[in-house]
Design a protein around this motif. Structure first.
Motif, PDB file in Angstrom:
ATOM      1  N   ALA A 195      33.494  27.058  46.282  1.00 49.69           N
ATOM      2  CA  ALA A 195      33.107  26.090  47.310  1.00 49.69           C
ATOM      3  C   ALA A 195      32.023  25.161  46.776  1.00 49.69           C
ATOM      4  N   GLU A 196      31.090  25.700  46.008  1.00 50.20           N
ATOM      5  CA  GLU A 196      30.053  24.872  45.385  1.00 50.20           C
ATOM      6  C   GLU A 196      30.691  23.823  44.481  1.00 50.20           C
ATOM      7  N   GLN A 197      31.806  24.176  43.880  1.00 52.68           N
ATOM      8  CA  GLN A 197      32.513  23.273  42.978  1.00 52.68           C
ATOM      9  C   GLN A 197      33.635  22.513  43.719  1.00 52.68           C
ATOM     10  N   SER A 198      33.563  22.517  45.042  1.00 50.90           N
ATOM     11  CA  SER A 198      34.465  21.754  45.930  1.00 50.90           C
ATOM     12  C   SER A 198      35.920  22.216  45.935  1.00 50.90           C
ATOM     13  N   LYS A 199      36.150  23.497  45.634  1.00 47.02           N
ATOM     14  CA  LYS A 199      37.520  24.004  45.680  1.00 47.02           C
ATOM     15  C   LYS A 199      37.593  25.370  46.351  1.00 47.02           C
ATOM     16  N   GLY A 200      36.800  25.554  47.383  1.00 49.77           N
ATOM     17  CA  GLY A 200      36.775  26.837  48.075  1.00 49.77           C
ATOM     18  C   GLY A 200      38.109  27.208  48.697  1.00 49.77           C
ATOM     19  N   ARG A 201      38.727  26.268  49.370  1.00 46.89           N
ATOM     20  CA  ARG A 201      40.006  26.534  50.036  1.00 46.89           C
ATOM     21  C   ARG A 201      41.088  26.852  49.015  1.00 46.89           C
ATOM     22  N   ALA A 202      41.196  26.050  47.975  1.00 43.24           N
ATOM     23  CA  ALA A 202      42.215  26.284  46.943  1.00 43.24           C
ATOM     24  C   ALA A 202      41.996  27.622  46.260  1.00 43.24           C
ATOM     25  N   TYR A 203      40.734  27.956  46.032  1.00 43.50           N
ATOM     26  CA  TYR A 203      40.424  29.230  45.383  1.00 43.50           C
ATOM     27  C   TYR A 203      40.822  30.400  46.276  1.00 43.50           C
ATOM     28  N   ALA A 204      40.461  30.333  47.550  1.00 47.83           N
ATOM     29  CA  ALA A 204      40.797  31.417  48.479  1.00 47.83           C
ATOM     30  C   ALA A 204      42.305  31.604  48.562  1.00 47.83           C
ATOM     31  N   GLU A 205      43.033  30.499  48.658  1.00 47.44           N
ATOM     32  CA  GLU A 205      44.494  30.588  48.742  1.00 47.44           C
ATOM     33  C   GLU A 205      45.077  31.221  47.482  1.00 47.44           C
ATOM     34  N   ALA A 206      44.592  30.797  46.313  1.00 52.75           N
ATOM     35  CA  ALA A 206      45.095  31.346  45.050  1.00 52.75           C
ATOM     36  C   ALA A 206      44.766  32.833  44.933  1.00 52.75           C
ATOM     37  N   LEU A 207      43.562  33.203  45.324  1.00 52.71           N
ATOM     38  CA  LEU A 207      43.148  34.598  45.205  1.00 52.71           C
ATOM     39  C   LEU A 207      43.882  35.492  46.208  1.00 52.71           C
ATOM     40  N   LEU A 208      44.039  35.022  47.433  1.00 52.77           N
ATOM     41  CA  LEU A 208      44.742  35.823  48.434  1.00 52.77           C
ATOM     42  C   LEU A 208      46.210  36.022  48.073  1.00 52.77           C
ATOM     43  N   TRP A 248      37.220  36.658  60.130  1.00 57.46           N
ATOM     44  CA  TRP A 248      36.488  37.528  59.216  1.00 57.46           C
ATOM     45  C   TRP A 248      37.517  38.090  58.247  1.00 57.46           C
ATOM     46  N   PHE A 249      37.295  37.895  56.953  1.00 63.49           N
ATOM     47  CA  PHE A 249      38.306  38.231  55.970  1.00 63.49           C
ATOM     48  C   PHE A 249      37.723  38.885  54.739  1.00 63.49           C
ATOM     49  N   ASP A 250      38.616  39.479  53.961  1.00 67.50           N
ATOM     50  CA  ASP A 250      38.319  40.169  52.707  1.00 67.50           C
ATOM     51  C   ASP A 250      39.332  39.628  51.698  1.00 67.50           C
ATOM     52  N   LEU A 251      38.855  39.066  50.621  1.00 70.39           N
ATOM     53  CA  LEU A 251      39.735  38.411  49.651  1.00 70.39           C
ATOM     54  C   LEU A 251      40.591  39.371  48.829  1.00 70.39           C
ATOM     55  N   GLN A 252      40.422  40.657  49.039  1.00 66.74           N
ATOM     56  CA  GLN A 252      41.278  41.636  48.374  1.00 66.74           C
ATOM     57  C   GLN A 252      42.259  42.270  49.365  1.00 66.74           C
ATOM     58  N   CYS A 253      42.250  41.788  50.590  1.00 63.59           N
ATOM     59  CA  CYS A 253      43.061  42.346  51.679  1.00 63.59           C
ATOM     60  C   CYS A 253      44.411  41.637  51.770  1.00 63.59           C
ATOM     61  N   ARG A 287      47.106  36.730  45.213  1.00 61.39           N
ATOM     62  CA  ARG A 287      47.107  37.658  44.071  1.00 61.39           C
ATOM     63  C   ARG A 287      46.242  38.894  44.330  1.00 61.39           C
ATOM     64  N   THR A 288      46.273  39.393  45.563  1.00 61.78           N
ATOM     65  CA  THR A 288      45.429  40.549  45.897  1.00 61.78           C
ATOM     66  C   THR A 288      45.773  41.781  45.066  1.00 61.78           C
ATOM     67  N   ALA A 289      47.044  42.004  44.799  1.00 55.80           N
ATOM     68  CA  ALA A 289      47.433  43.166  43.986  1.00 55.80           C
ATOM     69  C   ALA A 289      46.916  43.018  42.564  1.00 55.80           C
ATOM     70  N   GLU A 290      46.971  41.816  42.038  1.00 49.87           N
ATOM     71  CA  GLU A 290      46.470  41.563  40.690  1.00 49.87           C
ATOM     72  C   GLU A 290      44.957  41.764  40.630  1.00 49.87           C
TER      73      GLU A 290
END
Length: 170
Positions: free
Chosen positions: A70-83, A18-23, A85-88
């Motif tokens: 994820a709908e656009q087939s890049k959920g994992r890459a997106y999560a990794e990129a966003l995590l 269970w995760f929060d993408l701003q954490c 950059r949580t401060a940003e």
């Protein structure tokens, strides 16, 4: 739930995170999940489950954004990129979500529309409701299930408890 499920997983053991993408702590959890995938491969199914925390102003939008990725087939890459950059995200808000989508070659216009029309609200809400129902209060929270059978459950719990207790007494 997003497409962050381990690709090709067929194993009987499921690890929900269970995760929060701003954490910021969830960024560390992502590295742990990669290590677990490397060690166990398809024998361990890992799933990221949304649990945006109220104290993180942009976490709910970020969860919806990940669902669109994820709908656009890049959920994992997106999560990794966003995590990473949580401060940003904390400082810049939703424009950061669209910026990352563009960087990954996603359809940013569709992304923006998805955030406006709320098409992924139900997926995020369902994960969060399930998390609350099982007692999740913070992120990351790990829940492991060895299958539908109770056989061996006590032994697994004892093994983990013994290891943790040995660490504390050392």
């Amino acid at each position: 739930m997003s497409d962050f499920t381990s690709a090709g997983s067929v194993g009987p053991v499921v690890l929900d995170v269970w995760f929060d993408l701003q954490c910021p702590d969830c960024h560390t959890a992502l590295a742990d999940l990669s290590a677990l995938r490397a060690r166990y491969g398809d024998r361990l199914e890992t799933r990221l489950r949304h649990f945006p925390l109220e104290r993180h102003k942009h976490a709910y939008a970020a969860a919806q954004a990940m669902e669109e990725a994820a709908e656009q087939s890049k959920g994992r890459a997106y999560a990794e990129a966003l995590l990473a950059r949580t401060a940003e995200l904390s400082a810049g808000g939703e424009p950061v979500l669209l910026e990352i989508a563009r960087e990954l070659g996603l359809d940013a216009e569709e992304f923006d529309t998805a955030l406006i029309d709320g098409r992924h609200l139900l997926a995020v809400d369902a994960d969060q409701a399930e998390g609350k129902a099982i007692g999740v209060t913070g992120t990351p929270t790990y829940v492991i299930d060895g299958g539908k059978s109770q056989e061996g459950l006590r032994a697994r719990i004892e093994e983990i408890a013994d290891r943790l207790l040995a660490r504390e007494s050392a």
